[in-house]
Design an enzyme around this catalytic site. Structure first.
Site, short mmCIF file in Angstrom:
data_model
loop_
_atom_site.label_atom_id
_atom_site.label_comp_id
_atom_site.label_asym_id
_atom_site.label_seq_id
_atom_site.Cartn_x
_atom_site.Cartn_y
_atom_site.Cartn_z
N CYS A 147 -7.16 39.18 36.64
CA CYS A 147 -8.58 38.61 36.98
C CYS A 147 -9.18 37.94 35.79
O CYS A 147 -9.23 36.77 35.91
CB CYS A 147 -9.47 40.07 37.30
N1 LIG Z 1 -5.82 43.60 40.25
C1 LIG Z 1 -7.17 43.78 40.29
O1 LIG Z 1 -7.64 44.58 39.30
C2 LIG Z 1 -8.20 43.03 41.21
C3 LIG Z 1 -9.47 43.43 41.14
C4 LIG Z 1 -10.27 42.61 41.84
C5 LIG Z 1 -10.02 41.56 42.56
N2 LIG Z 1 -8.53 41.15 42.54
C6 LIG Z 1 -8.31 39.90 43.41
O2 LIG Z 1 -7.53 40.47 44.65
C7 LIG Z 1 -6.47 39.52 45.05
C8 LIG Z 1 -5.05 40.45 44.89
O3 LIG Z 1 -4.95 40.85 43.63
P1 LIG Z 1 -3.75 42.13 43.62
O4 LIG Z 1 -3.92 42.39 42.00
O5 LIG Z 1 -4.21 43.13 44.49
O6 LIG Z 1 -2.31 41.27 43.79
P2 LIG Z 1 -0.95 42.16 43.87
O7 LIG Z 1 -0.14 41.08 43.50
O8 LIG Z 1 -1.14 43.44 43.37
O9 LIG Z 1 -0.56 42.20 45.47
C9 LIG Z 1 -0.71 41.28 46.33
C10 LIG Z 1 0.25 41.66 47.67
O10 LIG Z 1 0.19 40.63 48.41
C11 LIG Z 1 1.46 40.28 49.02
N3 LIG Z 1 1.43 39.10 49.56
C12 LIG Z 1 1.76 37.73 48.84
N4 LIG Z 1 1.53 36.59 49.62
C13 LIG Z 1 1.37 37.40 50.94
C14 LIG Z 1 1.16 36.64 52.04
N5 LIG Z 1 1.32 35.28 52.33
N6 LIG Z 1 0.98 37.57 53.22
C15 LIG Z 1 1.30 38.82 53.03
N7 LIG Z 1 1.35 39.63 51.92
C16 LIG Z 1 1.37 38.63 50.79
C17 LIG Z 1 2.56 40.57 47.74
O11 LIG Z 1 3.67 40.99 48.19
C18 LIG Z 1 1.79 41.82 47.18
O12 LIG Z 1 2.07 43.00 47.68
C19 LIG Z 1 -6.32 38.48 44.01
O13 LIG Z 1 -7.13 37.32 44.20
C20 LIG Z 1 -7.09 39.24 42.81
O14 LIG Z 1 -7.90 37.91 41.78
C21 LIG Z 1 -7.64 41.76 41.71
#
Ligand SMILES: NC(=O)c1ccc[n+]([C@@H]2O[C@H](COP(=O)([O-])OP(=O)(O)OC[C@H]3O[C@@H](n4cnc5c(N)ncnc54)[C@H](O)[C@@H]3O)[C@@H](O)[C@H]2O)c1
Length: 435
Positions: A272
């Site tokens: 993030c």
């Molecule tokens: N990690 C954090 O602390 C956090 C906090 C708030 C917001 N976010 C935001 O949330 C979003 C996701 O982050 P995250 O940390 O959960 O990511 P992550 O990498 O932990 O998880 C993403 C998942 O999406 C899957 N994926 C990727 N492309 C895909 C597709 N086309 N179809 C289906 N599945 C797909 C991946 O295999 C993975 O399991 C980002 O935009 C991030 O900025 C993250």
């Protein structure tokens, strides 16, 4: 259409879909399934799908027991097959939003997920984007794709943005007790999205638009990046003034109003704070505006690993040693304490820089038994008195709670502590150098 959807949300017969079962998507899926909804998680990773269907979790904050109970009860399942979107009433998109090599937004994951939704879009469906992104994404990028189906937003389907605020490793604030903001394309989209989240979150704040809701998340993360950048610069200035930045922050924190402590460190990590503000500055560049605070904070924060190396060099020099050929033990490689997430972790940069200067680096991290390193792996070494003595210097990069810092100090020859993790250590303080 909306009446039918609201009824399903109210009596919990709505089928909930989550695309992307990572740090954001899996906890969300769990919350809805625990409230009695039937949840299907969609992920392109077959390994992730198998893991969840086997009742297991790879997310720190989600214990296996919660996943297995829901899988057994038939409330949660995972699939890589987008066809099942046909059966779904609500779909939350929680896919990654990284930066490209040139530091531009990489929205390819969002586009791939939206293509899945478009292919199986049907009347009465609610679609919510949760991935952090630049203001305008939901309306300018996603909506036109969904409109290609001939279905009409606000009438046939509902589209909204709601930023996820999950803080991995935070035991006090979780998906459930962290308020939400939601903004829909039309008032009925906002209404549907608000009703959706009210099933699992205590407080949901409606916003005037998707763009406003997108901007909220960017304000929150830019606020952190800029304040961390400020305090990192304070650390650089205190170094030159021969002051202890930790003492200064501690004293400033005694002011009961108008001050909020942030702490310096070896740099920013995670998916993030180092990334999201650049989504905003990129968007503003297209409007001929240079986001100065964002760029400056990004510059200071991203150079912290180099400052860490500079300090290590100086500390070793004062002890008649060079970086080259020196054994350095790194404690903690995750980007923050008590989690295993290595994404963007500054510890990886520090190790790389030390190696490039000829240091022999080994590490310990109770959360990260191995790190992918070039075409091989680095493995976490067991902390023993013999290992500590082998190290000419111990560098604390992540302040995991599990470490006994008095023991670390007792057994180290020399310590560089970038997190003030040793603040409660009473004896052996002469060996400690703070960032
Ligand atoms: N990690 C954090 O602390 C956090 C906090 C708030 C917001 N976010 C935001 O949330 C979003 C996701 O982050 P995250 O940390 O959960 O990511 P992550 O990498 O932990 O998880 C993403 C998942 O999406 C899957 N994926 C990727 N492309 C895909 C597709 N086309 N179809 C289906 N599945 C797909 C991946 O295999 C993975 O399991 C980002 O935009 C991030 O900025 C993250």
């Amino acid at each position: 259409m909306i009446k039918n959807l609201m009824k399903k949300l109210d009596d919990r017969t709505a089928k909930v879909g989550i695309i992307g079962l990572g740090y954001v998507g899996l906890p969300l899926a769990i919350e809805f399934a625990e409230q009695g909804f039937k949840v299907i998680g969609f992920d392109i990773s077959e390994a992730k799908v198998r893991l969840i269907n086997a009742g297991k979790s790879d997310i720190d904050d989600v214990p296996d027991s919660r996943v297995s109970a829901l899988v057994k009860a038939g409330k949660l399942s995972a699939t890589a097959d987008p066809k099942l979107i046909k059966q779904i009433d609500t779909i939350s998109i929680c896919v990654p939003t990284p930066l490209s090599k040139t530091k531009d937004p990489d929205v390819s994951y969002i586009l791939a997920a939206v293509k899945w939704v478009k292919d199986y879009l049907h009347k009465g469906m609610l679609i919510i984007l949760e991935s952090t992104t630049y203001p305008g994404t939901t309306e300018d990028l996603i909506l036109p794709i969904l409109h290609e189906t001939g279905l009409k937003v606000g009438k046939d389907f509902f589209l909204a943005f709601s930023p996820e605020r999950v803080d991995p490793g935070n035991l006090k604030f979780t998906t459930k007790n962290t308020p939400r903001v939601v903004g829909g394309i039309t008032p009925s989209c906002t209404k549907a999205a608000k009703a959706f989240y009210e099933n699992v979150v205590g407080k949901v704040q409606p916003m005037s638009s998707t763009k406003a809701a997108e901007m909220v998340k960017l304000l929150e993360n830019t606020f952190r990046s800029v304040n961390i950048g400020l305090v990192n610069e304070m650390a650089l200035m205190c170094d030159r003034l021969k002051l202890d930045v930790w003492e200064i922050i501690d004293a400033a924190s005694s002011k009961p109003f108008g001050f909020m402590p942030f702490y310096p460190g070896p740099g920013l990590g995670g998916h993030c704070i180092p990334i999201d503000p650049h989504y905003l500055s990129w968007k503003l560049k297209s409007l001929n505006y240079y986001a100065r605070f964002i760029e400056l904070a990004g510059d200071i924060n991203s150079h912290m690993p180099e400052y860490v190396i500079d300090r290590i060099r100086r500390i070793l020099n004062d002890n008649d040693r060079a970086v080259k050929g020196t054994n350095i033990l790194v404690l903690g490689v995750a980007y923050k304490k008590d989690i295993k997430d290595l994404r963007e972790s500054p510890a990886l940069d520090v190790i790389k820089l030390l190696q490039s200067e000829g240091a022999k680096v080994f590490y310990n991290d109770p959360f990260a038994p191995k790190i992918k390193w070039n075409n091989s792996y680095l493995h976490s070494t067991k902390l023993t008195p013999a290992l500590m003595q082998k190290a000419d210097m111990t560098v604390i990069l992540t302040d995991h709670t599990a470490y006994d810092y008095q023991w670390v100090v007792d057994h180290s020859k020399l310590i560089f502590d970038t997190r003030n993790a040793t603040k409660r250590v009473r004896t052996g303080r002469k060996k400690i150098h703070l960032l």
